[in-house]
Design an enzyme around this catalytic site. Structure first.
Site, mmCIF file in Angstrom:
data_model
loop_
_atom_site.group_PDB
_atom_site.id
_atom_site.type_symbol
_atom_site.label_atom_id
_atom_site.label_comp_id
_atom_site.label_asym_id
_atom_site.label_seq_id
_atom_site.Cartn_x
_atom_site.Cartn_y
_atom_site.Cartn_z
ATOM 1 N N ASN A 7 30.163 75.842 42.551
ATOM 2 C CA ASN A 7 29.992 74.411 43.179
ATOM 3 C C ASN A 7 30.015 73.472 42.021
ATOM 4 O O ASN A 7 29.230 73.632 41.155
ATOM 5 C CB ASN A 7 28.588 74.394 43.976
ATOM 6 C CG ASN A 7 28.460 73.024 44.567
ATOM 7 O OD1 ASN A 7 28.589 71.885 43.960
ATOM 8 N ND2 ASN A 7 27.817 73.181 45.797
ATOM 9 N N ARG A 18 29.252 57.255 34.832
ATOM 10 C CA ARG A 18 29.659 56.478 33.941
ATOM 11 C C ARG A 18 31.012 55.702 34.345
ATOM 12 O O ARG A 18 31.462 54.988 33.673
ATOM 13 C CB ARG A 18 30.110 57.106 32.656
ATOM 14 C CG ARG A 18 28.903 57.428 31.730
ATOM 15 C CD ARG A 18 28.300 56.212 31.092
ATOM 16 N NE ARG A 18 29.312 55.520 30.127
ATOM 17 C CZ ARG A 18 29.294 55.798 28.809
ATOM 18 N NH1 ARG A 18 28.595 56.808 28.325
ATOM 19 N NH2 ARG A 18 30.143 55.109 28.060
ATOM 20 N N HIS A 43 30.306 69.864 48.157
ATOM 21 C CA HIS A 43 29.393 69.396 49.284
ATOM 22 C C HIS A 43 29.296 67.833 49.386
ATOM 23 O O HIS A 43 28.219 67.387 48.615
ATOM 24 C CB HIS A 43 28.075 70.084 48.969
ATOM 25 C CG HIS A 43 26.815 70.094 50.140
ATOM 26 N ND1 HIS A 43 26.124 70.934 50.402
ATOM 27 C CD2 HIS A 43 26.612 69.075 51.046
ATOM 28 C CE1 HIS A 43 25.529 70.437 51.569
ATOM 29 N NE2 HIS A 43 25.637 69.191 51.819
ATOM 30 N N ARG A 45 28.530 64.460 50.552
ATOM 31 C CA ARG A 45 27.446 63.509 51.366
ATOM 32 C C ARG A 45 27.860 62.177 51.763
ATOM 33 O O ARG A 45 28.681 61.687 51.030
ATOM 34 C CB ARG A 45 26.094 63.695 50.574
ATOM 35 C CG ARG A 45 25.504 65.109 50.303
ATOM 36 C CD ARG A 45 24.170 65.100 49.880
ATOM 37 N NE ARG A 45 23.441 66.398 50.215
ATOM 38 C CZ ARG A 45 23.667 67.350 49.168
ATOM 39 N NH1 ARG A 45 24.339 67.375 48.366
ATOM 40 N NH2 ARG A 45 22.742 68.684 49.522
ATOM 41 N N HIS A 50 27.986 62.184 44.611
ATOM 42 C CA HIS A 50 28.735 63.214 43.843
ATOM 43 C C HIS A 50 30.099 63.449 44.188
ATOM 44 O O HIS A 50 30.902 62.457 43.722
ATOM 45 C CB HIS A 50 27.942 64.373 43.648
ATOM 46 C CG HIS A 50 27.379 64.822 44.713
ATOM 47 N ND1 HIS A 50 27.792 65.354 45.742
ATOM 48 C CD2 HIS A 50 25.854 65.044 45.022
ATOM 49 C CE1 HIS A 50 26.947 65.665 46.684
ATOM 50 N NE2 HIS A 50 25.685 65.610 46.308
ATOM 51 N N GLU A 70 31.122 72.364 52.107
ATOM 52 C CA GLU A 70 29.806 72.586 52.844
ATOM 53 C C GLU A 70 29.531 70.937 53.274
ATOM 54 O O GLU A 70 29.912 69.974 52.608
ATOM 55 C CB GLU A 70 28.521 73.072 51.864
ATOM 56 C CG GLU A 70 28.854 74.207 51.199
ATOM 57 C CD GLU A 70 27.789 74.813 50.201
ATOM 58 O OE1 GLU A 70 27.948 75.992 49.947
ATOM 59 O OE2 GLU A 70 26.937 73.821 49.618
ATOM 60 N N THR A 100 18.924 67.336 48.259
ATOM 61 C CA THR A 100 19.582 68.562 48.171
ATOM 62 C C THR A 100 19.398 69.407 49.475
ATOM 63 O O THR A 100 18.402 68.861 50.201
ATOM 64 C CB THR A 100 19.389 69.537 46.997
ATOM 65 O OG1 THR A 100 20.165 70.789 47.133
ATOM 66 C CG2 THR A 100 17.800 69.942 46.897
ATOM 67 N N HIS A 190 21.768 78.647 46.456
ATOM 68 C CA HIS A 190 20.730 77.706 46.402
ATOM 69 C C HIS A 190 19.625 78.428 45.246
ATOM 70 O O HIS A 190 18.954 79.205 45.715
ATOM 71 C CB HIS A 190 19.880 77.308 47.466
ATOM 72 C CG HIS A 190 19.260 75.974 47.505
ATOM 73 N ND1 HIS A 190 20.124 74.718 47.802
ATOM 74 C CD2 HIS A 190 18.336 75.619 47.154
ATOM 75 C CE1 HIS A 190 19.211 73.800 47.274
ATOM 76 N NE2 HIS A 190 18.008 74.075 46.850
ATOM 77 N N GLY A 213 26.090 76.386 41.643
ATOM 78 C CA GLY A 213 26.416 75.277 40.857
ATOM 79 C C GLY A 213 25.381 74.707 40.172
ATOM 80 O O GLY A 213 25.835 74.478 38.803
ATOM 81 N N HIS A 214 24.115 74.310 40.543
ATOM 82 C CA HIS A 214 23.391 73.419 39.384
ATOM 83 C C HIS A 214 23.046 74.345 38.384
ATOM 84 O O HIS A 214 23.184 73.970 37.184
ATOM 85 C CB HIS A 214 21.952 73.152 40.328
ATOM 86 C CG HIS A 214 21.191 72.405 39.333
ATOM 87 N ND1 HIS A 214 21.217 71.112 39.306
ATOM 88 C CD2 HIS A 214 19.902 72.763 38.812
ATOM 89 C CE1 HIS A 214 20.024 70.626 38.460
ATOM 90 N NE2 HIS A 214 19.418 71.533 38.298
#
Length: 237
Positions: A7, A18, A43, A45, A50, A70, A100, A190, A213-214
């Site tokens: 992700n 930036r 994903h 939103r 992002h 997603e 999230t 997750h 991802g994170h």
């Protein structure tokens, strides 16, 4: 082997902080595939904080493994999915202002809505996965609405495992066993990380794919993204 889909939302977050194009999201997508990942997940939103909708369009020509988009199946999101035609769409019941993902679908309450969306996806040749908690009734409901796969929402497992509670895997194992009986493919995601991914994978029969991802991006700050991708791959073998 369980596939790793990276992700890249956090790459977009860093870029957007930036302005400009550093880091280059498309180059990162190319690189994680070159390093061995077998999928790229995004994903987007509604506020595009992002991943931007244009990123999804641009990634169509970059992702040559599996492309997984997603999101909450609102009208704008579904229009984007049908335009991009990814390998897989993962339906997630996010609130518009959610930081999230924080819950799976109630596949019984939203049966009619999910059936309609999934039928549209299948008509477009897009594999469908729905985000669910490890609750047996929700797994059964996923079968009824016509999903190809489920994605197990693993935050509770990750939290409990970090506290030393290995029994937290039990509901996920039972959910996976039922999904296998019903002919549903199994994904997961997750808060999965290098610390817990091997234990999780070893206790989930026929785990097809994890989306990470994170944690992966955070771990890469210390260890390097190529190294981290390959560390996950080794743990998933």
């Amino acid at each position: 082997m369980t596939k790793l889909s990276v992700n890249i939302n956090k790459i977009a977050t860093l870029r957007n902080s930036r302005g400009g194009n550093v880091p280059n999201l498309l180059q990162v997508a190319k690189d994680v595939q070159k390093f061995g990942a077998e999928g790229v997940t995004i994903h987007p939103r509604p506020d595009e904080r992002h991943i931007r909708y244009q990123d999804a369009r641009d990634l169509v020509d970059v992702v040559y493994t599996e492309f997984n988009i997603e999101g909450n199946p609102m009208d704008n999101f579904m229009q984007l999915v049908f335009e991009c035609k990814p390998t897989q769409v993962t339906l997630v019941p996010d609130a518009v202002d959610a930081l999230t993902s924080n819950a799976g679908w109630d596949t019984i309450k939203h049966k009619g809505f999910l059936q309609e969306i999934i039928a549209e996806c299948k008509a477009q040749g897009i594999r469908t996965s729905i985000f669910v908690d490890p609750v047996l009734e929700m797994i059964e409901g996923a079968k009824v609405v016509g999903a190809d796969r489920i994605e197990l929402y693993t935050e509770e497992f990750a939290t409990q495992y970090s506290l030393g509670n290995e029994k937290a895997i039990i509901p996920y194992t039972k959910a996976a066993e039922l999904a296998n009986e019903l002919g549903l493919g199994i994904n997961a995601g997750h808060d999965l990380s290098l610390d817990n991914i091997e234990f999780f994978k070893n206790n989930i029969p026929n785990l097809l794919e994890v989306s990470i991802g994170h944690a992966l991006i955070a771990e890469s700050l210390y260890l390097g993204i190529e190294n981290v991708v390959n560390m996950y791959i080794r743990k998933l073998q």
